[in-house]
Design a protein around this motif. Structure first.
Motif, PDB file in Angstrom:
ATOM      1  N   UNK A 788       0.828  -1.210   0.000  1.00 51.93           N
ATOM      2  CA  UNK A 788       0.000   0.000   0.000  1.00 51.93           C
ATOM      3  C   UNK A 788       0.862   1.259   0.000  1.00 51.93           C
ATOM      4  N   UNK A 789       1.951   1.231   0.765  1.00 52.57           N
ATOM      5  CA  UNK A 789       2.845   2.393   0.801  1.00 52.57           C
ATOM      6  C   UNK A 789       3.427   2.649  -0.592  1.00 52.57           C
ATOM      7  N   UNK A 790       3.815   1.579  -1.286  1.00 48.15           N
ATOM      8  CA  UNK A 790       4.374   1.738  -2.626  1.00 48.15           C
ATOM      9  C   UNK A 790       3.349   2.312  -3.595  1.00 48.15           C
ATOM     10  N   UNK A 791       2.094   2.002  -3.353  1.00 46.97           N
ATOM     11  CA  UNK A 791       1.034   2.525  -4.210  1.00 46.97           C
ATOM     12  C   UNK A 791       0.787   4.011  -3.953  1.00 46.97           C
ATOM     13  N   UNK A 792       1.020   4.454  -2.710  1.00 48.29           N
ATOM     14  CA  UNK A 792       0.694   5.830  -2.319  1.00 48.29           C
ATOM     15  C   UNK A 792       1.842   6.797  -2.574  1.00 48.29           C
ATOM     16  N   UNK A 793       3.086   6.389  -2.257  1.00 50.78           N
ATOM     17  CA  UNK A 793       4.201   7.329  -2.182  1.00 50.78           C
ATOM     18  C   UNK A 793       5.175   7.164  -3.347  1.00 50.78           C
ATOM     19  N   UNK A 794       5.858   8.278  -3.657  1.00 52.28           N
ATOM     20  CA  UNK A 794       6.920   8.244  -4.662  1.00 52.28           C
ATOM     21  C   UNK A 794       8.229   7.756  -4.054  1.00 52.28           C
ATOM     22  N   UNK A 795       8.389   7.986  -2.757  1.00 49.64           N
ATOM     23  CA  UNK A 795       9.618   7.597  -2.064  1.00 49.64           C
ATOM     24  C   UNK A 795       9.270   7.264  -0.620  1.00 49.64           C
ATOM     25  N   UNK A 796       9.914   6.210  -0.092  1.00 50.40           N
ATOM     26  CA  UNK A 796       9.579   5.774   1.260  1.00 50.40           C
ATOM     27  C   UNK A 796      10.822   5.605   2.106  1.00 50.40           C
ATOM     28  N   UNK A 797      10.698   6.007   3.383  1.00 53.73           N
ATOM     29  CA  UNK A 797      11.695   5.674   4.395  1.00 53.73           C
ATOM     30  C   UNK A 797      11.006   4.700   5.354  1.00 53.73           C
ATOM     31  N   UNK A 798      11.510   3.465   5.413  1.00 54.03           N
ATOM     32  CA  UNK A 798      10.904   2.433   6.246  1.00 54.03           C
ATOM     33  C   UNK A 798      11.575   2.468   7.621  1.00 54.03           C
ATOM     34  N   UNK A 799      10.787   2.613   8.678  1.00 56.20           N
ATOM     35  CA  UNK A 799      11.304   2.682  10.048  1.00 56.20           C
ATOM     36  C   UNK A 799      10.553   1.655  10.905  1.00 56.20           C
ATOM     37  N   UNK A 800      10.967   1.541  12.146  1.00 54.46           N
ATOM     38  CA  UNK A 800      10.272   0.660  13.091  1.00 54.46           C
ATOM     39  C   UNK A 800       9.976   1.425  14.363  1.00 54.46           C
ATOM     40  N   UNK A 801       8.978   0.954  15.090  1.00 59.36           N
ATOM     41  CA  UNK A 801       8.655   1.553  16.381  1.00 59.36           C
ATOM     42  C   UNK A 801       9.774   1.263  17.382  1.00 59.36           C
ATOM     43  N   UNK A 802       9.923   2.143  18.362  1.00 63.74           N
ATOM     44  CA  UNK A 802      10.894   1.889  19.433  1.00 63.74           C
ATOM     45  C   UNK A 802      10.550   0.596  20.163  1.00 63.74           C
ATOM     46  N   UNK A 803       9.241   0.419  20.429  1.00 63.23           N
ATOM     47  CA  UNK A 803       8.759  -0.795  21.096  1.00 63.23           C
ATOM     48  C   UNK A 803       8.391  -1.807  20.015  1.00 63.23           C
ATOM     49  N   UNK A 804       9.223  -2.807  19.846  1.00 63.10           N
ATOM     50  CA  UNK A 804       8.973  -3.796  18.792  1.00 63.10           C
ATOM     51  C   UNK A 804       7.903  -4.808  19.196  1.00 63.10           C
ATOM     52  N   UNK A 805       7.408  -4.731  20.436  1.00 61.29           N
ATOM     53  CA  UNK A 805       6.340  -5.620  20.930  1.00 61.29           C
ATOM     54  C   UNK A 805       6.697  -7.101  20.754  1.00 61.29           C
ATOM     55  N   UNK A 806       7.950  -7.418  21.072  1.00 57.19           N
ATOM     56  CA  UNK A 806       8.391  -8.812  21.039  1.00 57.19           C
ATOM     57  C   UNK A 806       8.958  -9.279  19.724  1.00 57.19           C
TER      58      UNK A 806
END
Length: 901
Positions: A788-806
């Motif tokens: 979905x992100x690829x469909x919406x954006x021209x460029x993406x920076x993929x990050x993660x939450x500080x709390x990875x929840x396991x």
């Protein structure tokens, strides 16, 4: 077997709308997972031996013995544990009957064992005891009788310890009969009746109408007697002393023997001695009273029977004669044996817990026996009565005989006058008279005491005579003329849009001038003020709002987690709003499919009063189907003006909110009430955010069915903005000069799609996304987010939450990247796991005229990083069209258009 988790539900819940008190036990059957009961040697016989009363369980065969039939034929152990937990409670005096057991779809062999409780601690204990019992029978073929007896005794103790007392329980039972909600406030045994601004409070039989001056006066027996005597009320002649040296003079003052000696500030008959006829008795009585109070009352003793007259709201509602603890001879048993037999009465218990109290002998009991010429070994002649207490209090083993229909009208007038003089709303007047059916002045009767917080059990459950509904009189006083005990409750749920819709709805209701309490994922609010920050969408936060005496309307965001953990905090809402059902949190809490998630959220639609409204999204099939399950009225909202479902609904007399011809409109009958153009509503970002239009439709419809005027709805829509102050993390748009930044808490596929509808309308410049998702989602969910992100954006920076929840650091980002590549291998992206670094990189490298969309874990941090870049202007999406009151196309006022569907 192993218990994995035990949860306590306290309101409408996933398992039942009507049964609010349920234990949910997650039980791993382990090595019994594939072994039905008929394959366990001796299990049926051991179970019947331990609990023969299970014969009374019907179960699915629908007949007595049906459950045991299932055990003999073969059923799974989770099902057995459910029935045993119910039966153990029943044997301890807690009658329960509802239960369900289901195997989880995600973990074979793990069962959700659900059963009813009356007391939380006892319910949880019963679940653990049921597992112990069944495991013991599996392992040893039996459950020791001593252990079963201990289980039942422990359950009885828990039930007794949790009792609120007969007076409070009578009041609560009456409140429930009238549909008045109640809750314990957790301090000083306070009970709240009703919600919000319409609530009343009580402590035992004192209410918030009870004046402190009246209570203080009633607690001072001598002052009470003095003020009544000065008003011409017949009271005992008496005096107060503080030293033994004054006792002889006091006896002379009251006219000599017989006398009564009692503590000045005692209660429940403690330290009272009556019919004292000698100095030796007087000294002993003084010592007894001195143990209770420093000051001692000495009064003349009046011959007669003890009566309690209950006055509520200035009216006599019940009269009881109280007979001291006694036994009646049968010509065979000793007094001791008669006492033992009397105490076996199941109605007798310790203290005030039961209808009657067990007889316990003390010093005065032995003195009284001696006065009557008896001892404990005396065999009483048949029909001879032996008194064991000098006072007639039920708390010392006495009994009550109803005399409500016998009291003389003059005595009624006198009692009502006494209560006015003292100043109490609920009072118990103690009268000593030989005949309550005659005026006190004719039989030398006197009013001995006036009691604040009088006990009700002698009236609601007399030993002889007609029970009186005295609790009904109290409810009539607190809620006269059917005055409402409730406030409007609007409950909002859905996968996406809950917080925005809740805030918008609360803002619309503020236009009515009322105090609004609302809960969101950002915090709990009352009026314009934050009460408590945090994700407050569960029952505890809802109760905070409902218990606040200033709140006039409650708007409550109701999330899946709170419903699963504890149920809904209220019996029913006036409006239940379901926005949508989409894939999110699947695989958590044994909610593995969209249909299960829809069932969970449908509780909000079903837990609505029959005269209320379930506001449902007609464009979401799973939500629209909820109309078949609710007993409330149904109101639909839709983005599709040609919706066949809505057309049929309107033709049947229903109401709906529709996005038609650019307007947010209410359809009812032949009329279209046009509220406002969507592009004029700031929340919709100039009409470019369809999902915000849908939120506005839901809020508008909910307010309309609660009789908020169209003018007030329009004012609310026009003054509510997707800003940091009103909707933090929901479409917050910032102008950074050369480019714009948008912060939104989209974190699941449906919210990504909704956001994309707006972002694609951003026609100038590049679209840059800082994307991620909560770590506790399924692998396939992250892949979908990448696509979905690829469909919406021209460029993406993929990050993660500080709390990875396991989840292992980096794995969520890898899955998102996989989705990006599956959509388009040539998509431009980079991976920066740190959310702070990812946001800064996007802001630092954003081209002119671009839009940087940040989907953060921490909304406050994202906004802080944006503002740290210098001069930042938060844009509120002002529109270039005015909210004209005239529709140029039809030439009539835009608020009302006659339109036939």
């Amino acid at each position: 077997m192993r218990i994995l988790k035990i949860q306590t539900l306290r309101g409408p819940n996933y398992w039942s709308i009507r049964r609010h008190k349920l234990i949910v036990m997650r039980l791993d059957l382990e090595n019994l997972a594939e072994t039905p009961t008929n394959e366990i040697p001796g299990f049926y016989e051991g179970l019947v031996e331990a609990l023969p009363s299970l014969e009374g369980h019907f179960c699915s065969p629908g007949c007595r013995g049906g459950f045991l039939m299932r055990v003999r034929e073969g059923t799974m152990m989770g099902h057995v544990v459910e029935h045993v937990a119910l039966e153990l409670q029943d044997l301890a005096g807690m009658n329960t009957g509802f239960g369900r057991t289901r195997e989880t779809t995600s973990a074979p062999g793990v069962y959700q064992v659900v059963f009813e409780y009356l007391n939380e601690e006892a319910g949880r204990y019963a679940g653990r005891a049921a597992v112990r019992l069944c495991q013991s029978i599996v392992d040893r073929g039996r459950y020791p009788k001593a252990e079963l007896e201990q289980d039942i005794q422990d359950l009885k103790d828990l039930w007794r310890d949790a009792a609120l007392g007969p007076s409070t329980e009578a009041l609560i039972a009456e409140a429930e009969k009238r549909g008045i909600p109640w809750m314990q406030l957790g301090a000083r045994f306070l009970i709240q009746l009703g919600y919000g601004v319409n609530q009343k409070r009580m402590q035992a039989t004192m209410t918030d109408n009870t004046g402190i001056l009246g209570v203080e006066l009633a607690c001072d027996k001598e002052a009470t007697k003095r003020i009544l005597g000065n008003s011409g009320i017949p009271v005992p002649r008496g005096t107060v002393i503080n030293f033994l040296d004054d006792l002889e003079e006091a006896i002379q003052y009251v006219g000599g023997y017989p006398i009564v000696i009692k503590p000045l500030d005692g209660n429940h008959g403690r330290g009272i001695s009556i019919n004292i006829t000698s100095w030796e008795e007087a000294e002993a009585a003084y010592d007894s009273a001195r143990q209770i109070s420093r000051s001692i009352i000495v009064e003349r003793y009046y011959v007669g029977r003890d009566h309690r007259v209950l006055v509520v709201n200035g009216k006599v509602v019940a009269v009881a004669e109280r007979v001291p603890a006694h036994v009646v001879g049968d010509g065979r048993a000793t007094i001791f044996e008669l006492i033992e037999e009397t105490n076996k009465d199941p109605n007798r218990g310790d203290g005030h817990d039961n209808v009657l109290t067990k007889i316990e002998l003390d010093r005065t009991s032995y003195q009284l026996l001696e006065k009557q010429g008896y001892n404990l070994n005396t065999v009483l002649p048949k029909s001879t009565m032996c008194y064991l207490k000098a006072t007639a209090n039920l708390s010392t083993g006495g009994i009550a005989v109803d005399r409500t229909d016998e009291i003389h009208p003059e005595n009624v007038w006198l009692a009502q006058r006494v209560v006015k003089i003292i100043g109490l709303d609920v009072a118990g007047i103690d009268i000593v008279t030989q005949d309550i059916s005659r005026p006190l002045r004719e039989v030398d009767g006197v009013i001995v005491e006036v009691n604040a917080a009088p006990g009700f059990r002698m009236h609601v459950a007399p030993s002889q005579g007609i029970p009186r509904n005295v609790a009904g009189a109290v409810m009539d006083m607190l809620f006269p003329n059917d005055k409402s005990s409730r406030i409007p409750i609007l409950s909002v749920t859905g996968t996406n849009g809950k917080t925005t819709t809740t805030r918008l709805l609360a803002h619309i209701f503020k236009q009515t001038g009322k105090v609004i309490g609302y809960t969101t994922t950002d915090g709990t609010y009352i009026g314009d003020y934050l009460v408590e920050a945090g994700d407050n969408t569960g029952p505890q936060s809802a109760q905070l709002i409902l218990s606040d005496p200033t709140v006039e309307v409650a708007v409550l965001e109701t999330a899946r987690g709170g419903i699963l953990r504890s149920g809904i905090a209220f019996e029913a809402a006036n409006v239940g709003i379901v926005l949508n059902v989409a894939a999110d949190h699947l695989g958590i809490g044994d909610i593995d499919t969209l249909d299960q998630l829809a069932h969970l959220k449908s509780i909000v639609a079903e837990a609505v009063y029959p005269d209320g409204y379930s506001v449902l999204n007609a464009d979401d099939p799973r939500v629209a189907e909820m109309a078949e399950r609710t007993k409330a009225n149904v109101a639909f909202f839709t983005m599709n003006p040609d919706s066949e479902l809505v057309k049929k609904h309107i033709q049947k007399g229903g109401v709906a909110a529709v996005y038609e011809n650019g307007y947010i409109s209410i359809l009812k009958g032949d009329w279209t009430h046009r509220i406002e153009r969507a592009e004029n509503i700031p929340l919709t970002m100039g009409g470019r955010a369809p999902f915000m239009i849908a939120n506005a439709l839901a809020a508008t419809l909910a307010a309309f069915v609660q009789n908020v005027s169209i003018e007030q709805i329009r004012a609310g829509l026009n003054s509510f903005r997707a800003s940091v102050s009103q909707t933090p993390g929901r479409m917050n748009l910032f102008n950074l000069g050369n480019f714009h930044a948008l912060v939104d808490y989209a974190h699941n596929p449906a919210s990504y799609q909704a956001l994309g509808a707006f972002v694609r309308n951003w026609t100038s410049g590049d679209r840059i996304g800082v994307v991620g998702g909560p770590g506790d989602r399924r692998d396939e969910d992250f892949v979908t987010l990448g696509k979905l992100a690829a469909e919406i954006f021209d460029y993406m920076i993929v990050k993660e939450d500080d709390d990875t929840r396991g989840r292992q650091r980096g794995s969520a980002a890898e899955l998102i990247v996989r989705g990006i590549k599956e959509f388009n291998p040539d998509c431009k992206y980079e991976v920066i796991l740190s959310e702070t670094e990812a946001i800064n990189k996007a802001l630092e490298t954003a081209p002119d005229n671009s839009l940087v969309v940040i989907l953060p874990e921490s909304v406050s941090r994202a906004i802080r990083l944006i503002r740290a870049r210098g001069v930042v202007k938060e844009e509120l999406a002002q529109q270039n069209t005015s909210s004209s009151t005239v529709d140029s196309q039809v030439g009539v006022p835009s608020s009302v258009v006659n339109t036939r569907l």
